[in-house]
Design an enzyme around this catalytic site. Structure first.
Site, PDB file in Angstrom:
ATOM      1  N   ASN A  23      39.744  40.229  40.695  1.00 46.31           N
ATOM      2  CA  ASN A  23      40.351  39.798  42.176  1.00 46.31           C
ATOM      3  C   ASN A  23      41.833  40.234  42.320  1.00 46.31           C
ATOM      4  O   ASN A  23      42.433  40.246  43.216  1.00 46.31           O
ATOM      5  CB  ASN A  23      40.097  38.503  42.373  1.00 46.31           C
ATOM      6  N   CYS A 116      29.341  39.635  48.453  1.00 51.89           N
ATOM      7  CA  CYS A 116      28.185  38.587  48.221  1.00 51.89           C
ATOM      8  C   CYS A 116      27.860  37.685  49.606  1.00 51.89           C
ATOM      9  O   CYS A 116      29.141  37.352  50.153  1.00 51.89           O
ATOM     10  CB  CYS A 116      28.929  37.499  46.998  1.00 51.89           C
ATOM     11  N   ARG A 121      32.023  35.245  56.404  1.00 47.73           N
ATOM     12  CA  ARG A 121      33.340  35.676  55.701  1.00 47.73           C
ATOM     13  C   ARG A 121      34.088  36.680  56.880  1.00 47.73           C
ATOM     14  O   ARG A 121      34.184  37.741  56.790  1.00 47.73           O
ATOM     15  CB  ARG A 121      32.939  36.516  54.384  1.00 47.73           C
ATOM     16  N   ARG A 404      29.220  43.369  39.203  1.00 46.57           N
ATOM     17  CA  ARG A 404      30.330  43.490  40.046  1.00 46.57           C
ATOM     18  C   ARG A 404      31.523  42.591  39.639  1.00 46.57           C
ATOM     19  O   ARG A 404      32.774  43.342  39.870  1.00 46.57           O
ATOM     20  CB  ARG A 404      29.934  42.924  41.610  1.00 46.57           C
TER      21      ARG A 404
HETATM   22  C1  UD1 Z   1      38.954  35.872  47.537  1.00 51.24           C
HETATM   23  C2  UD1 Z   1      38.024  36.252  46.274  1.00 51.24           C
HETATM   24  C3  UD1 Z   1      36.872  35.354  46.159  1.00 51.24           C
HETATM   25  C4  UD1 Z   1      37.141  34.065  46.288  1.00 51.24           C
HETATM   26  C5  UD1 Z   1      37.926  33.469  47.640  1.00 51.24           C
HETATM   27  C6  UD1 Z   1      38.401  32.100  47.680  1.00 51.24           C
HETATM   28  C7  UD1 Z   1      38.680  38.662  46.210  1.00 51.24           C
HETATM   29  C8  UD1 Z   1      38.193  39.961  46.233  1.00 51.24           C
HETATM   30  N1  UD1 Z   1      37.807  37.772  46.544  1.00 51.24           N
HETATM   31  O1  UD1 Z   1      37.841  36.250  48.747  1.00 51.24           O
HETATM   32  O2  UD1 Z   1      36.196  35.838  44.905  1.00 51.24           O
HETATM   33  O3  UD1 Z   1      36.042  33.235  46.240  1.00 51.24           O
HETATM   34  O4  UD1 Z   1      39.152  34.763  47.638  1.00 51.24           O
HETATM   35  O5  UD1 Z   1      39.086  32.035  46.329  1.00 51.24           O
HETATM   36  O6  UD1 Z   1      39.857  38.343  45.886  1.00 51.24           O
HETATM   37  N2  UD1 Z   1      38.539  32.901  56.383  1.00 51.24           N
HETATM   38  C9  UD1 Z   1      38.255  32.949  57.650  1.00 51.24           C
HETATM   39  N3  UD1 Z   1      38.802  33.928  58.355  1.00 51.24           N
HETATM   40  C10 UD1 Z   1      39.403  34.969  57.531  1.00 51.24           C
HETATM   41  C11 UD1 Z   1      39.358  34.856  56.190  1.00 51.24           C
HETATM   42  C12 UD1 Z   1      39.014  33.992  55.427  1.00 51.24           C
HETATM   43  O7  UD1 Z   1      37.656  32.125  58.484  1.00 51.24           O
HETATM   44  O8  UD1 Z   1      39.882  35.932  58.362  1.00 51.24           O
HETATM   45  C13 UD1 Z   1      37.565  31.911  55.602  1.00 51.24           C
HETATM   46  C14 UD1 Z   1      36.412  32.446  54.756  1.00 51.24           C
HETATM   47  O9  UD1 Z   1      35.430  32.509  55.631  1.00 51.24           O
HETATM   48  C15 UD1 Z   1      36.159  31.324  53.649  1.00 51.24           C
HETATM   49  C16 UD1 Z   1      37.646  30.879  53.516  1.00 51.24           C
HETATM   50  O10 UD1 Z   1      38.387  31.192  54.548  1.00 51.24           O
HETATM   51  O11 UD1 Z   1      35.557  30.027  54.143  1.00 51.24           O
HETATM   52  C17 UD1 Z   1      38.269  31.549  52.100  1.00 51.24           C
HETATM   53  O12 UD1 Z   1      38.070  32.875  52.100  1.00 51.24           O
HETATM   54  P1  UD1 Z   1      39.237  33.794  51.546  1.00 51.24           P
HETATM   55  O13 UD1 Z   1      40.179  32.983  50.868  1.00 51.24           O
HETATM   56  O14 UD1 Z   1      39.712  34.742  52.738  1.00 51.24           O
HETATM   57  O15 UD1 Z   1      38.445  34.545  50.374  1.00 51.24           O
HETATM   58  P2  UD1 Z   1      38.269  36.305  49.994  1.00 51.24           P
HETATM   59  O16 UD1 Z   1      39.984  36.647  50.296  1.00 51.24           O
HETATM   60  O17 UD1 Z   1      37.281  36.837  51.093  1.00 51.24           O
END
Ligand code: UD1
Length: 426
Positions: A23, A116, A121, A404
């Site tokens: 990550n 995943c 997301r 992955r």
């Molecule tokens: C990253 C990690 C993933 C980890 C997650 C939380 C990478 C490649 N992946 O994913 O392994 O599980 O952090 O630690 O680094 N959300 C919104 N709107 C947005 C963005 C996020 O509502 O624009 C919500 C998502 O639906 C989720 C929460 O915020 O419920 C956390 O998501 P986020 O921290 O953004 O995860 P990722 O960056 O996708």
């Protein structure tokens, strides 16, 4: 399709080496576009998500090379700013290309990311960050997003500390002509590592009193090679720590950073496992111990217990005496492993809290060999742990999710005495 065949019921004993953080590496690969010259990224794990991003970089016109644990990327001759679903659909982290492409070309067109299936997301915070830090025209067309404009600088107060959106904001901020402030951003070590890489590219990002800030810095193409080493993978190290304790084994996890693993260390200790941490080593002892379940394990943003270890923790807690409850506040629908763990003897079910939110209820006991299907990366890891614990043979089928995020996972478990093999089914 991959089939993991496991003869379980033996304690994992020995030493295992942690690889580089997936990550941290993925957004850094996208950020090589902001260096615009040759970059050497060290401690890179061989993972399919990494291969996907390298393929994406080549599609955009970059030159890439992956040898041993060193990735070389040269984005000097980047010549495209569009990313079709063929590239973005394979990996959530492909959204990390948004800000770098905008800086290089002043426009980009990126199809919605895949990744995943662990619940919704969306990318609304990523787009809000761009709106706050630049003067952009953003068009969503149902398949992806088209953005055009310039970075101006400004402030963004994040409604939730999303990891990906904070990374997007940092990449948008680092070569802005005016200062930027990002309040309420994520504090994950992977975000900090990206900030370190951006500063190595010439950015001037700092983290002061809980606020990410950046001072204006000029963007230009470099010809000197930039060398950067990614942080160890705390999720991989945590998975091994949970697996060792779950099998009541005893092991040393080398090359990790225990200071970034406090959530999982607290959980292991709360169950009665012994954990000794050094600067870059973690010793876990579960041998001959009667470990007990935990009242409530809550997955929250860093530094709390990580959502990416929620499923592996469920496998572990299924072996601990008494009741446990697990709640994931980050991805509240990340529960697909529950029914699969049940097929391996775990007494685990979804329940509803008085407020209506779902949580996982576990009554610890003995696991047994069974057949399960991995539905996402961390659910796959949870099933492998359950297979290593349960007496008898387990077969875990997997559509490439585990590869992955875990490099050479079977070899690493076998190095600890686990009996686990992988078969490719065509
Ligand atoms: C990253 C990690 C993933 C980890 C997650 C939380 C990478 C490649 N992946 O994913 O392994 O599980 O952090 O630690 O680094 N959300 C919104 N709107 C947005 C963005 C996020 O509502 O624009 C919500 C998502 O639906 C989720 C929460 O915020 O419920 C956390 O998501 P986020 O921290 O953004 O995860 P990722 O960056 O996708």
């Amino acid at each position: 399709m991959i089939q993991y065949v496991i003869d379980g019921g033996r304690p994992l004993i020995g030493t295992v080496l942690t690889g580089g953080s997936k990550n941290a590496l993925l957004p850094i690969l996208a950020a090589t576009i902001l260096y615009g010259g040759p970059c050497e990224i060290h401690r890179a794990p061989h993972l399919s998500d990494v291969e996907n991003l390298l393929e994406t970089l080549r599609y955009l016109g970059a030159k890439t090379h992956f040898c041993g644990d060193v990735i070389t990327v040269d984005t000097t001759s980047l010549n495209r700013y569009d990313l079709p679903a063929e590239y973005t659909g394979r990996c959530r982290a492909s959204i990390s290309f948004l800000a770098p492409l905008l800086l290089r070309f002043g426009r980009c067109s990126v199809a919605y990311p895949g990744g995943c299936a662990i619940g919704a997301r969306p990318i609304n915070y990523h787009l809000e960050a761009l709106r706050a830090l630049g003067n952009f025209r953003i068009t969503e067309n149902g398949c992806g997003v088209e953005v055009q404009g310039t970075f101006t600088g400004g402030s963004y107060s994040m409604p939730y500390p999303s990891v990906g959106a904070t990374e997007c904001a940092l990449m948008a901020a680092c070569f802005s002509p005016m200062p930027c402030r990002i309040e309420g951003g994520a504090l994950e070590p992977e975000v900090e590592d990206l900030a370190g890489f951006l500063n190595a590219c010439g950015g001037r990002i700092s983290f002061v009193k809980g606020i990410w800030q950046s001072e204006p810095a000029p963007f230009y193409l470099h010809d000197q090679t930039l060398r950067y080493t990614v942080i160890p993978d705390r999720i991989e190290a945590g998975t091994f720590a949970l697996a060792i304790a779950a099998t009541r084994g005893e092991g040393r996890i080398l090359g990790c950073n225990p200071a970034q693993m406090q959530g999982v260390i607290r959980l292991l200790r709360a169950t009665g496992a012994e954990v000794v941490s050094g600067q870059d080593v973690l010793l876990v002892r579960g041998r001959n111990r009667r470990l007990r379940g935990c009242d409530l394990v809550m997955a929250y943003p860093y530094p709390a217990f990580p959502t990416d270890l929620q499923a592996p923790a469920c496998a572990f807690l299924s072996t601990c005496y008494g009741k446990s409850a697990v709640l994931d506040t980050v991805f509240p629908m990340r529960y697909a492993h529950v029914s699969e763990l049940g097929k391996m003897g775990a007494r685990i079910a979804l329940a509803k809290a008085p407020g209506g939110e779902p949580y996982i209820s576990i009554l610890g006991g003995q696991l047994r060999g069974g057949r399960g299907e991995s539905t996402d990366l961390r659910a796959g890891a949870a099933l492998l742990i359950a297979g290593l614990c349960g007496k008898g043979r387990s077969v875990v089928t997997d559509r490439g999710f585990v590869a992955r995020g875990y490099e050479a996972i079977c070899e690493k478990f076998r190095g600890l005495g686990g009996r686990i093999w992988e078969n490719r089914i065509y």
